[in-house]
Design a protein around this motif. Structure first.
Motif, PDB file in Angstrom:
ATOM      1  N   LEU A  50      33.855  43.353  -6.576  1.00  0.00           N
ATOM      2  CA  LEU A  50      33.543  43.640  -5.185  1.00  0.00           C
ATOM      3  C   LEU A  50      34.540  42.908  -4.301  1.00  0.00           C
ATOM      4  O   LEU A  50      34.890  41.762  -4.572  1.00  0.00           O
ATOM      5  N   VAL A  51      34.997  43.575  -3.247  1.00  0.00           N
ATOM      6  CA  VAL A  51      35.815  42.899  -2.247  1.00  0.00           C
ATOM      7  C   VAL A  51      35.041  42.879  -0.932  1.00  0.00           C
ATOM      8  O   VAL A  51      34.201  43.738  -0.679  1.00  0.00           O
ATOM      9  N   TRP A  52      35.321  41.867  -0.119  1.00  0.00           N
ATOM     10  CA  TRP A  52      34.728  41.804   1.207  1.00  0.00           C
ATOM     11  C   TRP A  52      35.646  41.011   2.120  1.00  0.00           C
ATOM     12  O   TRP A  52      36.534  40.284   1.662  1.00  0.00           O
ATOM     13  N   SER A  53      35.440  41.166   3.422  1.00  0.00           N
ATOM     14  CA  SER A  53      36.277  40.503   4.415  1.00  0.00           C
ATOM     15  C   SER A  53      35.673  39.174   4.848  1.00  0.00           C
ATOM     16  O   SER A  53      34.455  39.053   4.988  1.00  0.00           O
ATOM     17  N   ARG A  62      37.395  38.481  -3.323  1.00  0.00           N
ATOM     18  CA  ARG A  62      37.087  39.306  -4.497  1.00  0.00           C
ATOM     19  C   ARG A  62      36.109  38.566  -5.395  1.00  0.00           C
ATOM     20  O   ARG A  62      36.362  37.431  -5.802  1.00  0.00           O
ATOM     21  N   TRP A  63      34.991  39.217  -5.720  1.00  0.00           N
ATOM     22  CA  TRP A  63      33.998  38.669  -6.646  1.00  0.00           C
ATOM     23  C   TRP A  63      33.980  39.526  -7.902  1.00  0.00           C
ATOM     24  O   TRP A  63      33.886  40.751  -7.835  1.00  0.00           O
ATOM     25  N   ASP A  64      34.080  38.885  -9.066  1.00  0.00           N
ATOM     26  CA  ASP A  64      34.138  39.568 -10.358  1.00  0.00           C
ATOM     27  C   ASP A  64      32.751  39.558 -10.988  1.00  0.00           C
ATOM     28  O   ASP A  64      32.198  38.491 -11.281  1.00  0.00           O
ATOM     29  N   SER A  71      37.818  34.924  -6.008  1.00  0.00           N
ATOM     30  CA  SER A  71      39.220  34.636  -5.713  1.00  0.00           C
ATOM     31  C   SER A  71      39.602  35.310  -4.409  1.00  0.00           C
ATOM     32  O   SER A  71      38.833  36.101  -3.859  1.00  0.00           O
ATOM     33  N   VAL A  72      40.782  34.995  -3.917  1.00  0.00           N
ATOM     34  CA  VAL A  72      41.302  35.651  -2.721  1.00  0.00           C
ATOM     35  C   VAL A  72      42.033  36.920  -3.144  1.00  0.00           C
ATOM     36  O   VAL A  72      42.990  36.866  -3.917  1.00  0.00           O
ATOM     37  N   PHE A  73      41.583  38.039  -2.647  1.00  0.00           N
ATOM     38  CA  PHE A  73      42.204  39.333  -2.966  1.00  0.00           C
ATOM     39  C   PHE A  73      43.465  39.548  -2.139  1.00  0.00           C
ATOM     40  O   PHE A  73      44.474  40.025  -2.654  1.00  0.00           O
ATOM     41  N   ARG A  74      43.408  39.198  -0.831  1.00  0.00           N
ATOM     42  CA  ARG A  74      44.587  39.349   0.031  1.00  0.00           C
ATOM     43  C   ARG A  74      44.513  38.358   1.183  1.00  0.00           C
ATOM     44  O   ARG A  74      43.470  38.244   1.839  1.00  0.00           O
TER      45      ARG A  74
END
Length: 309
Positions: A50-53, A62-64, A71-74
């Protein structure tokens, strides 16, 4: 960070119909904390993540689901807000700082889907959904240009806060609704015959709107109707999603409120922080992911999210 179980079953049954939707054994789980304003969850089934802002911190998280890691996705993220996953499995994002709707391609490149309407810069796209025909629908309030906290303060070139549709063939941006104070979350009914749109105008107008409106979706993306579907009883509605039976699961100040398609508030998932947005995910789409101010939560329901999300 390990998941933290947060006490007794958190739900409140207002109408007996809600009792069949909630799991008395499941607990509200806090999956992560440390955000300034968590928003825009989007679940990727193929990767089980899952990604979220985290809008003020200018990052996408980003949650796995496979190991619970975060972790940080972007970063930086252009102060992204709402996200969704299109029918090809690509991330579609609303960017406050970029004042645009963008898509992340499979190779990581960023494609700009919309940044202007009739030659004028958009305000700060807020939330987005993709219809089965590939059209992209998004709201464009001015929260990202009102202050520097979640974007960069600027004057609105358009002068209004509207709702738009991006044509899947031409890429043209069409105005579909212009009678909102602050259009916010939006979602289609499971059969896509209706479009629900929240108005959080009470943030800027005394006694302003704090409701969700419902429109009939016609040919070529034309909207008709726009009656008030429900008015928030705790704070404001923000982002929301729909389950496979057409119920609305929407953010509010005291948690997640659940509405039947007839507009009846039937129950709540209590959350210890103001909720901004939700989405369904997990292996069977029965896990409700909840962005609550500083934290990401989840709760297993007894229903599944609509396949369109």
């Amino acid at each position: 960070m390990s998941e933290a179980q947060l006490g007794a079953p958190p739900f409140e049954v207002i109408d007996k119909r809600f009792a069949a939707l909630v799991n008395g054994v499941a607990k509200l789980e806090r999956l992560y904390t440390g955000c300034r304003w968590a928003e825009g969850p989007a679940y990727f089934a193929a990767g089980r993540y899952l990604v979220w802002s985290d809008i003020p911190n200018n990052r996408i998280m980003r949650w796995d689901e496979t190991d619970g890691s975060v972790s940080v996705f972007r970063e930086p993220s252009n102060n992204t807000n709402g996200h969704t996953v299109d029918r090809q499995g690509r991330l579609v994002s609303c960017e406050h700082l970029g004042r645009r709707v963008s898509r992340t391609e499979f190779d990581g490149r960023i494609t700009v889907l919309a940044d202007r309407y009739q030659g004028k810069k958009l305000n700060s796209p807020n939330d987005v959904v993709v219809k089965s025909d590939g059209s992209v629908w998004f709201t464009d309030p001015a929260y990202g240009i009102d202050w520097d906290y979640e974007g960069e303060r600027a004057e609105s070139e358009i002068g209004r806060c509207n709702v738009y549709r991006i044509d899947p063939a031409s890429g043209d941006v069409a105005l579909v609704a212009d009678d909102f104070e602050r259009p916010n979350g939006l979602a289609f009914s499971p059969d896509e015959s209706k479009l629900y749109i929240a108005d959080t105008g009470a943030t800027h107008v005394e006694d302003g709107p704090r409701h969700i409106r419902v429109f009939n979706v016609g040919e070529g993306g034309k909207l008709k109707g726009g009656e008030v579907f429900a008015t928030c009883t705790a704070g404001l509605f923000d982002g929301f999603r729909v389950d496979e039976d057409g119920r609305i699961w929407t953010s509010a100040a005291d948690g997640v409120h659940c509405y039947e398609p007839d507009g009846t508030l039937i129950g709540k998932i209590r959350v210890p922080e103001v909720v901004a947005n939700v989405c369904f995910g997990g292996l069977r789409r029965n896990r409700l992911f909840i962005c609550g101010t500083t934290s990401l939560y989840s709760y297993y329901t007894l229903v599944r999210g609509a396949k369109t999300y």
